[in-house]
Design an enzyme around this catalytic site. Sequence first.
Site, short mmCIF file in Angstrom:
data_model
loop_
_atom_site.label_atom_id
_atom_site.label_comp_id
_atom_site.label_asym_id
_atom_site.label_seq_id
_atom_site.Cartn_x
_atom_site.Cartn_y
_atom_site.Cartn_z
N ARG A 299 0.80 -1.21 0.00
CA ARG A 299 0.00 0.00 0.00
C ARG A 299 0.84 1.27 0.00
O ARG A 299 0.46 2.28 -0.58
CB ARG A 299 -0.92 -0.03 1.22
CG ARG A 299 -1.87 1.12 1.36
CD ARG A 299 -2.91 0.79 2.40
NE ARG A 299 -3.46 1.96 3.05
CZ ARG A 299 -4.61 2.54 2.69
NH1 ARG A 299 -5.30 2.06 1.68
NH2 ARG A 299 -5.05 3.58 3.35
N ILE B 269 -7.33 7.72 -1.02
CA ILE B 269 -7.33 6.27 -1.18
C ILE B 269 -8.09 5.75 0.04
O ILE B 269 -7.88 6.22 1.15
CB ILE B 269 -5.87 5.77 -1.25
CG1 ILE B 269 -5.76 4.27 -1.42
CG2 ILE B 269 -5.08 6.17 -0.05
CD1 ILE B 269 -4.29 3.84 -1.68
N SER B 270 -8.98 4.83 -0.17
CA SER B 270 -9.80 4.35 0.95
C SER B 270 -8.95 3.63 1.98
O SER B 270 -7.88 3.11 1.68
CB SER B 270 -10.86 3.37 0.45
OG SER B 270 -11.74 4.02 -0.41
N GLN B 271 -9.48 3.56 3.20
CA GLN B 271 -8.76 2.82 4.23
C GLN B 271 -8.77 1.34 3.85
O GLN B 271 -9.68 0.87 3.17
CB GLN B 271 -9.39 3.06 5.58
CG GLN B 271 -10.76 2.46 5.72
CD GLN B 271 -11.52 3.14 6.83
OE1 GLN B 271 -12.09 4.21 6.63
NE2 GLN B 271 -11.53 2.53 7.98
#
Length: 507
Positions: A25, A51-53
């Site tokens: 990530r 960016i999403s968790q």
Amino acid sequence: MVKLQLVDRGIASAAVLAAMNKVQRHLFVEETMRFRSYEDTPLFIGYGQTISQPYIVARMSELLEASPGMRVLEIGTGSGYQAAILREMGLKVYSVERVPELYRISGKLLHDLGYSDIRLKLDDGTMGWPEHAPFDRIIVTAASPVLPEPLMRQLADRGSMVIPVGGDERRQRMMVVRKEKNRIIQMDKGEVAFVKLVGAYGYSDAAVPAAGSGSSGAALPAERGAGSVQLPLAVHARNAKLAAALKRIRHKIFVLSGKGGVGKSSITVNLAVALAELGFKTGILDVDLHGPSVPRMLGLGAQKAAVRDGLLLPAVFSENLKVLSMDVLLDDHNKAVIWRGPKKADAVQRFLAEADWGDLDFLFIDSPPGTGDEHLTVLRLIQDALCLLVTTPQEIALADVRKAINFLRLTKAEILGVVENMGAFSCPHCGGKIALFPPDGAFKLAREYKLAFLGTIPLDPEVTACADKGIPAVLMPEASQAKTALFALAESVKNAGSAFSAGRRFE
Ligand code: SAH
């Protein structure tokens, strides 16, 4: 670490956990944010987007209930992280992004990481990707006000779509929508918070910055309840410097052509010299790092760039005309410049912010042909750039100009107008009109797109001969058709520029 969090929160799919484990990530977030990569929070990826968790990425991936080999369409490539996860799950991935810079950056990253088989497109994803439909699965990673109708249509029978929908400004419902025969079954999977889906079937883009609009190109993320993200101080200082330098330049004219060989640099040089001759303070910035030709056309070969008080000093062509180009900075004129994207963006920023342009009426920015890195960089850095499109009358050149217009519209750039080069000229002996290409193409194209047609420059062998000698055609003592046309063009550009700034609010 991430895996433990995910299992704790109920992610059970082995395929999803394996993919989340495999994709690193931290490679997908901005450098300044890397230390937070593995925390369970959304992160800033630039252009007001996040960016999403990890948990949300895993949850959406799981809700897809996809099996290897399925075709999945993602809307909102963003950093490319979700796309990489989908690929690691064995899916055939298509992904659409609307912000040009994000499209470019994620495309490069995914390619570098070996995910070249992920198909990417720069477009409004609410329209789907009809050429590759139907899709077994669709995943939308931005919040939509409605179920976008084109996406529903492009979903295969027994296919399903995962999409955050509706709700108020900050909160939406994560929906799984299944298409069966002609029935649609919707399942509500709980509350989520996403950035907005912007497009024809999404929200309007008034409040969302894309490259070429918005304030600095590095806006804060939309409210996510995650707290605001601070930009590093150095970035603020640099942006402030750039803003101060740009404020002193009245019209920034970005000269583009879809195709090479249409005489873009020659038009730039002659326009700039003509305006300088008419008494306007003018500059030319040649951002074509790979083949700068402006200094050669102006016979500036011998001038070396100097630095004074930390500022780059442009070469001086005349009292009213300054020129800065990569060529000026190179010792060996034959050395090809091979710079990579970020470095190039850096150079362009320096040429604008850290050069001694002073007060200018016009700054012409000459670009390489096509629509690539340099163009996005210039449009991002100069929010009020006016784009001037140069074409020849041939159909192939016009086709590329259409592409360039679409590109500029997508980046929300202002288009000053269209100029035709190598147009018809009168025979010096008999006075008869000679046109090498069918006439009126550029004029009609301008009309088709409701753009100003600023003029046509006749094909005149004198112009090329002059350029090779390092003397711009407008400075030739003898009258010529090209010279007359170039001065007329300078007038039109001046008037069009003033019309634009009259209609625009400067602070
Ligand atoms: N999936 C991304 C994060 C999504 S953030 C990742 O893994 O990093 C939402 C993204 O959707 C943003 O990049 C935003 O620019 C994009 N977006 C918003 N509206 C869009 C539209 N109509 N078409 C395509 N992308 C869109």
